[in-house]
Design an enzyme around this catalytic site. Structure first.
Site, PDB file in Angstrom:
ATOM      1  N   ILE A   1      -0.607   0.160   2.193  1.00  0.00           N
ATOM      2  CA  ILE A   1      -0.768  -0.016   0.750  1.00  0.00           C
ATOM      3  C   ILE A   1      -0.679  -1.486   0.382  1.00  0.00           C
ATOM      4  O   ILE A   1       0.177  -2.211   0.893  1.00  0.00           O
ATOM      5  CB  ILE A   1       0.358   0.726  -0.010  1.00  0.00           C
ATOM      6  N   CYS A   2      -1.591  -1.926  -0.513  1.00  0.00           N
ATOM      7  CA  CYS A   2      -1.472  -3.277  -1.053  1.00  0.00           C
ATOM      8  C   CYS A   2      -0.952  -3.162  -2.482  1.00  0.00           C
ATOM      9  O   CYS A   2      -1.693  -2.851  -3.396  1.00  0.00           O
ATOM     10  CB  CYS A   2      -2.826  -3.971  -1.029  1.00  0.00           C
ATOM     11  N   LEU A   3       0.383  -3.359  -2.624  1.00  0.00           N
ATOM     12  CA  LEU A   3       0.973  -3.263  -3.962  1.00  0.00           C
ATOM     13  C   LEU A   3       2.085  -4.306  -4.044  1.00  0.00           C
ATOM     14  O   LEU A   3       2.970  -4.353  -3.191  1.00  0.00           O
ATOM     15  CB  LEU A   3       1.543  -1.849  -4.182  1.00  0.00           C
TER      16      LEU A   3
END
Ligand SMILES: [Zn+2]
Ligand SMILES: [Zn+2]
Ligand SMILES: [Zn+2]
Ligand SMILES: [Zn+2]
Lengths: 199, 315
Positions: A91-93
């Site tokens: 995830i890119c968060l």
């Protein structure tokens, strides 16, 4: 495991269980071991998105240094989303990286991920192929994401056209998931997907 | 890290919970503008990673952290908490502000130091008492002490070596100076003057002595007595070049004609009062230096002076 991490997770676990989101079946969390280091999270696909009706499973690993460092979270359920790797579920968060704050909890993480499903950030992508499609052929993106939700997350929307194309490739001996990835990546154009698969 | 919530009696207000460790605030500090409060150890750890408030991410440095308001501290101190040693049987419930005092004397503390009752005399944490073996502990004690003694021995040998080395060098230096003195008359004059000055300086550091009973004088002191006085003279800084002569002159065989026999002594008794005598601290003895006694006749004085040892009567 450091005392403070265990104490936190114990409390947060209760917090999630008691939360109103659970009552609405929007988020869920489950302990995988009694040392509070591994948990299984679940979020419901938000309404009015291609993920609606799907249930997405998350792998949550709590580091020894929690809450001074964020938990490590990954999608176990395959998902078609610009900020989530369609291959690894990474995830890119920001809040799971440099924007983490020690007062954030499992609940805020799960709710933030749910918000991410509602509002993608195509300019900060994790999956370049998905992000490109999202920007350049959003209609196709919606179809693909809804199809993946149906197949992998138990979503209600069956797309006969997609299923047919996958079956055609499967008949040629291509493994189903591989076929789906190829078709998804080429806007469901059978010819280009085939070409790529056999090149 | 804060106190675990389940150790408290009754509900704890959400405001008293540290957002970092989720325990009840311990030693709390607050951020300056947003006033979010945290345990001191928790917020210090967080700020060492990034200088922000963990709740709202406003910039905060550790220098900006401050005391929480008194009302909050009062609320905290009134909370009732179970003793840390509850798992070991302590049933006490205390106000948070008296917990520390109790812990220092709580008899259920598994680490409380207790003396071994089997006679080895060691002080051992309570929870180690059951596996305690006097012989084994004492053996390891002996072992470490033996090691220390060995180390000291090595040190001692090393020091001895250094001292011998220095003695040799000093001897060489002395011989060198003696040679210069003999070969060069003006050098001899300077050296003699220096030695005289040194004796004078030393004499000035000594206290005048009063002899109450001249009859207590020991004219033939034995070796033991002489060694004792010699040692004291060295300790009070007697110039080395007169030490040997002074000590030789503590016996009637080396005394001047007016003192050297019972008969002459009885004849000259009246003159004793004229001697300028200096104390030998802690000893029944006096130093009578030639430089202090130039007024005495030649048959009552020798160079560089004499030592008189008494059985009693020195002040
Ligand atoms: Zn704040
Ligand atoms: Zn804390
Ligand atoms: Zn106690
Ligand atoms: Zn013992």
């Amino acid at each position: 495991m450091a005392n403070i991490a265990a104490q936190r997770i114990k409390r947060e676990f209760k917090e999630v269980i008691k939360s109103e989101e659970v009552a609405k079946c929007a988020i869920r969390v489950e302990l995988l071991n009694d040392t509070f280091t591994e948990l299984k999270g679940e979020i419901a696909g938000p309404p009015d998105t291609p993920y609606e009706g799907g249930t997405f499973v998350l792998e949550i690993k709590v580091p020894e240094t929690y809450p001074f460092n964020p938990p490590k979270v990954r999608f176990v359920t395959k998902i078609w989303h610009p900020n989530i790797s369609s291959v690894t579920g990474a995830i890119c968060l920001d809040i799971l990286k440099d924007q983490w704050a020690a007062a954030m909890t499992l609940r805020t993480v799960l709710l933030s991920l749910q918000a991410l499903l509602s509002a993608a950030e195509p300019d900060d992508p994790q999956d370049a192929v998905v992000a490109k499609q999202y920007k350049e052929n959003n209609e196709m993106f919606q179809i693909t994401a809804r199809h993946w939700t149906n197949v992998y997350a138990g979503g209600p929307n069956i797309n006969k056209d997609c299923d047919d194309k996958i079956r055609r490739l499967a008949d040629m001996g291509i493994e189903e998931h591989q076929a789906r990835v190829a078709l998804s990546s080429y806007d469901w154009e059978l010819e280009r997907a085939t070409e790529q698969l056999f090149s | 890290m804060g106190f675990e919530l389940n150790r408290f009696q009754g509900d704890v207000d959400e405001e008293l919970i540290c957002p970092i460790c989720s325990g009840v605030l311990e030693d709390p500090l607050q951020a300056p503008t947003c006033e979010h409060a945290f345990c001191k150890s928790c917020i210090t750890e967080w700020i060492s990673r990034q200088p922000t408030c963990p709740v709202d991410r406003q910039n905060v440095t550790s220098a900006q952290l401050r005391q929480v308001p008194r009302i909050l501290r009062n609320l905290l101190s009134r909370l009732c908490i179970h003793c840390d040693n509850a798992p070991y049987g302590c049933t006490r419930v205390l106000k948070l502000d008296s917990l520390q005092n109790h812990l220092e004397e709580c008899e259920f503390n598994p680490k409380r130091p207790l003396p071994c009752e089997q006679g080895c005399g060691l002080i051992i944490p309570k929870d180690e008492l059951k596996d305690h073996n006097c012989v084994k502990e004492l053996r390891s004690l002996i072992h470490t002490q033996q090691q220390k003694i060995d180390d000291f021995h090595k040190d001692l040998a090393e020091q001895r070596f250094v001292i011998n080395e220095q003695k040799r060098e000093m001897q060489l230096l002395k011989e060198f100076i003696r040679a210069i003195r003999i070969s060069n008359p003006s050098m001899r004059a300077i050296a003699d003057a220096m030695e005289r000055d040194e004796v004078l300086r030393w004499s000035n550091t000594l206290q005048r002595a009063r002899v109450n009973r001249w009859g207590g004088m020991i004219s033939t002191p034995d070796e033991v007595l002489q060694r004792m006085i010699r040692r004291t003279l060295t300790e009070i800084g007697c110039p080395p070049h007169i030490l040997d002569d002074l000590m030789e002159n503590c016996h009637e065989r080396r005394w001047p004609p007016g003192l050297c026999s019972l008969e002459t002594r009885q004849n000259n008794r009246r003159q004793y009062e004229n001697y300028v005598c200096k104390r030998v601290p802690g000893k029944q003895a006096v130093v009578v230096l030639a430089c202090d006694n130039t007024h005495m006749g030649e048959d009552m004085m020798v160079e560089p002076g004499l030592v008189m040892i008494f059985a009693h009567g020195i002040e």
